[in-house]
Write a protein that holds these residues in place. Sequence first.
Motif, PDB file in Angstrom:
ATOM      1  N   ARG A  30     -35.546  66.869 109.310  1.00  0.00           N
ATOM      2  CA  ARG A  30     -35.162  68.182 108.794  1.00  0.00           C
ATOM      3  C   ARG A  30     -33.725  68.050 108.283  1.00  0.00           C
ATOM      4  NH1 ARG A  30     -37.109  70.232 113.945  1.00  0.00           N
ATOM      5  NH2 ARG A  30     -34.957  70.716 114.358  1.00  0.00           N
ATOM      6  N   PRO A  31     -33.576  67.445 107.103  1.00  0.00           N
ATOM      7  CA  PRO A  31     -32.230  67.144 106.597  1.00  0.00           C
ATOM      8  C   PRO A  31     -31.338  68.381 106.525  1.00  0.00           C
ATOM      9  CG  PRO A  31     -33.903  66.116 105.235  1.00  0.00           C
ATOM     10  CD  PRO A  31     -34.610  67.047 106.184  1.00  0.00           C
ATOM     11  N   LYS A  32     -30.073  68.159 106.836  1.00  0.00           N
ATOM     12  CA  LYS A  32     -29.077  69.226 106.730  1.00  0.00           C
ATOM     13  C   LYS A  32     -28.870  69.614 105.274  1.00  0.00           C
ATOM     14  CE  LYS A  32     -26.421  68.031 110.816  1.00  0.00           C
ATOM     15  NZ  LYS A  32     -25.105  67.690 111.345  1.00  0.00           N
ATOM     16  N   LEU A  33     -28.531  70.877 105.053  1.00  0.00           N
ATOM     17  CA  LEU A  33     -28.239  71.338 103.691  1.00  0.00           C
ATOM     18  C   LEU A  33     -26.966  70.685 103.162  1.00  0.00           C
ATOM     19  CD1 LEU A  33     -29.124  75.126 103.998  1.00  0.00           C
ATOM     20  CD2 LEU A  33     -30.495  73.292 102.994  1.00  0.00           C
ATOM     21  N   ASP A  34     -25.973  70.551 104.027  1.00  0.00           N
ATOM     22  CA  ASP A  34     -24.723  69.871 103.688  1.00  0.00           C
ATOM     23  C   ASP A  34     -24.627  68.620 104.550  1.00  0.00           C
ATOM     24  OD1 ASP A  34     -23.841  71.808 101.840  1.00  0.00           O
ATOM     25  OD2 ASP A  34     -23.076  73.067 103.469  1.00  0.00           O
ATOM     26  N   PRO A  35     -25.196  67.502 104.086  1.00  0.00           N
ATOM     27  CA  PRO A  35     -25.192  66.298 104.921  1.00  0.00           C
ATOM     28  C   PRO A  35     -23.786  65.797 105.208  1.00  0.00           C
ATOM     29  CG  PRO A  35     -26.288  65.887 102.808  1.00  0.00           C
ATOM     30  CD  PRO A  35     -25.815  67.300 102.805  1.00  0.00           C
ATOM     31  N   GLU A  36     -23.627  65.246 106.414  1.00  0.00           N
ATOM     32  CA  GLU A  36     -22.353  64.636 106.774  1.00  0.00           C
ATOM     33  C   GLU A  36     -22.238  63.301 106.053  1.00  0.00           C
ATOM     34  OE1 GLU A  36     -21.549  64.429 110.976  1.00  0.00           O
ATOM     35  OE2 GLU A  36     -22.731  66.240 111.340  1.00  0.00           O
ATOM     36  N   PRO A  37     -21.036  62.980 105.583  1.00  0.00           N
ATOM     37  CA  PRO A  37     -20.881  61.697 104.892  1.00  0.00           C
ATOM     38  C   PRO A  37     -21.049  60.542 105.871  1.00  0.00           C
ATOM     39  CG  PRO A  37     -18.755  62.750 105.197  1.00  0.00           C
ATOM     40  CD  PRO A  37     -19.794  63.728 105.665  1.00  0.00           C
ATOM     41  N   GLY A  38     -21.557  59.454 105.370  1.00  0.00           N
ATOM     42  CA  GLY A  38     -21.719  58.253 106.173  1.00  0.00           C
ATOM     43  C   GLY A  38     -21.727  57.051 105.260  1.00  0.00           C
ATOM     44  N   VAL A  39     -21.499  55.891 105.858  1.00  0.00           N
ATOM     45  CA  VAL A  39     -21.456  54.671 105.063  1.00  0.00           C
ATOM     46  C   VAL A  39     -22.785  53.936 105.077  1.00  0.00           C
ATOM     47  CG1 VAL A  39     -18.970  54.360 105.218  1.00  0.00           C
ATOM     48  CG2 VAL A  39     -20.442  53.434 107.001  1.00  0.00           C
ATOM     49  N   GLY A  40     -23.706  54.330 105.964  1.00  0.00           N
ATOM     50  CA  GLY A  40     -25.043  53.753 105.961  1.00  0.00           C
ATOM     51  C   GLY A  40     -25.165  52.411 106.657  1.00  0.00           C
ATOM     52  N   PHE A  41     -24.186  52.040 107.467  1.00  0.00           N
ATOM     53  CA  PHE A  41     -24.231  50.745 108.130  1.00  0.00           C
ATOM     54  C   PHE A  41     -24.842  50.788 109.523  1.00  0.00           C
ATOM     55  CE2 PHE A  41     -20.377  49.897 105.382  1.00  0.00           C
ATOM     56  CZ  PHE A  41     -21.063  49.118 104.490  1.00  0.00           C
ATOM     57  N   GLY A  42     -25.015  51.970 110.103  1.00  0.00           N
ATOM     58  CA  GLY A  42     -25.441  52.082 111.496  1.00  0.00           C
ATOM     59  C   GLY A  42     -26.763  51.399 111.792  1.00  0.00           C
ATOM     60  N   LEU A  43     -27.797  51.718 111.033  1.00  0.00           N
ATOM     61  CA  LEU A  43     -29.109  51.111 111.277  1.00  0.00           C
ATOM     62  C   LEU A  43     -29.114  49.625 110.954  1.00  0.00           C
ATOM     63  CD1 LEU A  43     -31.528  53.885 110.015  1.00  0.00           C
ATOM     64  CD2 LEU A  43     -31.151  53.155 112.376  1.00  0.00           C
ATOM     65  N   GLU A  44     -28.418  49.241 109.909  1.00  0.00           N
ATOM     66  CA  GLU A  44     -28.364  47.815 109.566  1.00  0.00           C
ATOM     67  C   GLU A  44     -27.631  47.023 110.655  1.00  0.00           C
ATOM     68  OE1 GLU A  44     -29.513  44.544 107.583  1.00  0.00           O
ATOM     69  OE2 GLU A  44     -30.135  46.603 107.167  1.00  0.00           O
ATOM     70  N   ASN A  45     -26.552  47.605 111.184  1.00  0.00           N
ATOM     71  CA  ASN A  45     -25.849  46.950 112.288  1.00  0.00           C
ATOM     72  C   ASN A  45     -26.742  46.827 113.515  1.00  0.00           C
ATOM     73  OD1 ASN A  45     -23.482  46.513 110.901  1.00  0.00           O
ATOM     74  ND2 ASN A  45     -22.475  48.354 111.670  1.00  0.00           N
ATOM     75  N   LEU A  46     -27.491  47.897 113.818  1.00  0.00           N
ATOM     76  CA  LEU A  46     -28.409  47.856 114.953  1.00  0.00           C
ATOM     77  C   LEU A  46     -29.467  46.778 114.743  1.00  0.00           C
ATOM     78  CD1 LEU A  46     -29.498  48.964 117.630  1.00  0.00           C
ATOM     79  CD2 LEU A  46     -30.811  50.621 116.284  1.00  0.00           C
ATOM     80  N   ARG A  47     -30.041  46.745 113.554  1.00  0.00           N
ATOM     81  CA  ARG A  47     -31.066  45.737 113.241  1.00  0.00           C
ATOM     82  C   ARG A  47     -30.513  44.319 113.419  1.00  0.00           C
ATOM     83  NH1 ARG A  47     -35.571  46.226 109.935  1.00  0.00           N
ATOM     84  NH2 ARG A  47     -34.731  48.056 108.873  1.00  0.00           N
ATOM     85  N   ASN A  48     -29.338  44.058 112.851  1.00  0.00           N
ATOM     86  CA  ASN A  48     -28.740  42.723 112.940  1.00  0.00           C
ATOM     87  C   ASN A  48     -28.382  42.354 114.371  1.00  0.00           C
ATOM     88  OD1 ASN A  48     -28.973  42.379 110.173  1.00  0.00           O
ATOM     89  ND2 ASN A  48     -26.909  43.138 109.766  1.00  0.00           N
ATOM     90  N   ARG A  49     -27.783  43.294 115.097  1.00  0.00           N
ATOM     91  CA  ARG A  49     -27.390  43.025 116.486  1.00  0.00           C
ATOM     92  C   ARG A  49     -28.622  42.774 117.346  1.00  0.00           C
ATOM     93  NH1 ARG A  49     -26.048  46.109 121.025  1.00  0.00           N
ATOM     94  NH2 ARG A  49     -26.586  48.020 119.970  1.00  0.00           N
ATOM     95  N   TRP A  50     -29.670  43.587 117.131  1.00  0.00           N
ATOM     96  CA  TRP A  50     -30.909  43.448 117.904  1.00  0.00           C
ATOM     97  C   TRP A  50     -31.519  42.059 117.710  1.00  0.00           C
ATOM     98  CZ3 TRP A  50     -32.893  46.941 121.287  1.00  0.00           C
ATOM     99  CH2 TRP A  50     -34.135  46.632 121.823  1.00  0.00           C
ATOM    100  N   GLU A  51     -31.623  41.634 116.452  1.00  0.00           N
ATOM    101  CA  GLU A  51     -32.216  40.333 116.164  1.00  0.00           C
ATOM    102  C   GLU A  51     -31.363  39.199 116.715  1.00  0.00           C
ATOM    103  OE1 GLU A  51     -33.503  39.907 112.092  1.00  0.00           O
ATOM    104  OE2 GLU A  51     -34.675  41.756 112.205  1.00  0.00           O
TER     105      GLU A  51
END
Length: 118
Positions: free
Chosen positions: A69-90
Amino acid sequence: SYLFKTRYGDKLFFDIQVDDHLAEYRLPALTLQPLMGNAVKHNTITSKQPLHISIRTEGECLVIENPLRPKLDPEPGVGFGLENLRNRWELITNQPIEIVRTEELFTVRLPLQKPDKR
């Protein structure tokens, strides 16, 4: 979850269902916090539309899932969180994680680590 519940009260729920026989299985440290943080950061959370984050086991995986349920005014982000999690997990577990985004749900499947046998 305590800090998120303190901040959002009755607008945020964690639906946790973990099979008893997997209680001793492990996750790398600080795995769940960024996933819960992303759910809170990117979704609308109101009294009329509370957010339910599901944390459950399927086989030997931990599944974290929330409705989109996306926010109407999304908070800015750099988009690295999931990629960092994926890399750290592996790096730590030598196993991939699965991230699935549909129009309705965001789901992450994390293979659990078997407990050390001593």
